[in-house]
Design a protein around this motif. Structure first.
Motif: not given
Length: 473
Positions: A14-16, A44-61
């Motif tokens: 997440g990019l804020f 003060v803080v707002k979300l500008t971009a969010f990219i989810p992980f493709a899979s559980a393996l990708d999240a682990l990497n």
């Protein structure tokens, strides 16, 4: 200057953007007090971009890369796509705040994006983490907790995962347990001697071995019941008929006091416990020998199973031992003496754990230091072969042991030993011939065998075979 925040969650990056920081002040206390108030923090803080992980393996990497301070290709493309461009020769008008300073250094080196990680940024990221589920609208209740739990389990499982073929941790635990057993069995055996000596004091001088004493005490029980019929049984235990007769005669004329049956029962029970511990200690030693044969066969063949296991245990692992130069391996276990000598400017120790090797004991007093240095040199080679070679064999360790024997003869009789490069070539050729013969029996052409022993060729280079105090691959 504008500030952007990178938050690595279990579901994605997440990019804020943090703007209007003057409303809460550029200090940690003001941020800490405003974090709990979402209405104030959300302005003060707002979300500008969010990219989810493709899979559980990708999240682990991705989380492994973050923990190691490495920027992945996915993270780089995400930052370059959503952050302002950094023009060459001009100072950027923004900065990226993140929690990992090592990751920020890598990002700055690769993309020239200015990064910062301080207490102020950490407080802002704490607010992001606290209200993250409010920023992502598509998240359902419980989704974030499930992803955190799953990623935590995967991350922990990956950290403790090991290679079953090189489980040097089993050797470390076994040698620690053996040392503990030696102390405990000795303490308990002395307690059995003292306890049973009130009843049969003469037995201590007849049976010196602790294990045999416990067996005899368990067998005799009440000394007043000793007869000639007990001689065959005592002979089986002691292995000497004369000693068995001596025990029977001493029992008849013993000056010890009589004990109640309940007291004798407790003595017998404790003696049985000591015997069980001694038996398990033998089985544990056999287990250690077998594990050393699988993990470090060459080191075990060179210096012995117990000393080799202690070296691995003191270094922390076989890999750590292989990384040690021979000068460090020589004094492993004598660190206190080394630092004391350096502090007092005295003589440094010549050996540490390798002193327990039979080679050091066989050397003369004036040659013990030279033998220790030479033995540490060979142990360093053996540990590196065991750590980095593909195949498990004791051929190298046996030849290295022969070299140490030759060096002892050289110091005592002046017989010139063989050079290390010649010995290593001889071992490699014998292993290749043996493998080629096996390939012929299996119907292969023998060309595949060269691949198996390709890793051994590096041990014949001059930097490895040099009889120096430090060896480098």
């Amino acid at each position: 200057m504008a500030m952007h925040l990178l938050y690595e969650s279990s579901s994605g990056y997440g990019l804020f953007e943090a703007h209007g920081l003057d409303e809460i002040g550029q200090n940690t206390e003001a941020v800490r007090s405003s974090v709990s108030d979402l209405s104030r923090f959300g302005r003060v803080v707002k979300l500008t971009a969010f990219i989810p992980f493709a899979s559980a393996l990708d999240a682990l990497n991705q989380v492994n890369a973050v923990s190691e301070g490495v920027m992945t290709d996915e993270l780089r493309s995400f930052l370059e796509l959503n952050l302002p461009k950094v023009k060459e020769g001009k100072k950027p008008k923004f900065s990226l705040g993140l929690a990992e300073p090592k990751l920020g250094s890598h990002i700055f080196e690769a993309t020239k994006i200015p990064c910062q990680s301080n207490e102020f940024v950490l407080e802002l990221l704490r607010g992001v983490r606290q209200h993250f589920d409010r920023f992502i609208k598509d998240l359902k209740t419980g989704d974030l907790e499930k992803s955190q739990l799953g990623l935590a389990h995967s991350y922990s499982r990956a950290k403790v995962k090991f290679n079953v073929n090189r489980v040097d941790n089993m050797v470390i635990q076994a040698i620690f347990l053996l040392d503990t057993f030696d102390k405990d069995i000795n303490t308990f055996a002395m307690r059995v001697r003292e306890w049973y000596s009130w009843h049969f004091p003469e037995l201590v001088k007849i049976v010196n071995d602790n294990y045999l004493y416990a067996r005899v005490a368990k067998m005799i029980d009440d000394k007043s019941k000793l007869t000639e019929d007990h001689i065959p049984m005592l002979t089986d235990v002691l292995g000497d008929e004369d000693k068995a007769k001596e025990v029977v005669e001493a029992g008849k004329a013993s000056m010890g006091q009589e004990l109640d049956p309940i007291d004798l029962f407790n003595v017998q029970t404790f003696a049985q416990k000591v015997m069980d511990l001694a038996d398990y200690r033998k089985r544990l030693y056999d287990y250690l020998v077998s594990k050393m044969g699988d993990i470090a066969p060459n080191l075990a063949a060179l210096i012995g199973d117990m000393v080799g296991a202690r070296l691995i245990s003191h270094a922390g692992s076989l890999t750590n031992l292989a990384k040690c130069p021979s000068s460090t391996l020589q004094i492993l276990g004598a660190e206190k003496a080394l630092f004391r000598a350096l502090k007092t400017r005295g003589n440094t120790p010549k050996y540490g754990l390798i002193f327990h090797s039979s080679f050091i004991g066989r050397a003369s007093a004036k040659n013990k230091g030279r033998v220790a240095r030479y033995l540490a040199n060979k142990c360093s080679i053996a540990s590196r072969i065991d750590c980095f070679a593909d195949g498990a064999t004791t051929a190298f360790g046996e030849k290295l042991r022969e070299q140490v024997e030759e060096r002892l003869d050289f110091y005592d009789k002046g017989v010139a030993p063989r050079k290390n490069v010649d010995v290593m070539k001889e071992v490699i050729e014998s292993l290749q011939n043996k493998d080629e013969a096996m390939d012929v029996e299996n119907g292969l052409d023998g060309s595949v065998s060269v691949i198996l022993f390709s890793c051994y060729n590096k041990f014949t280079s001059p930097t490895i075979t040099r009889e120096s105090n430090v060896e480098v691959f």
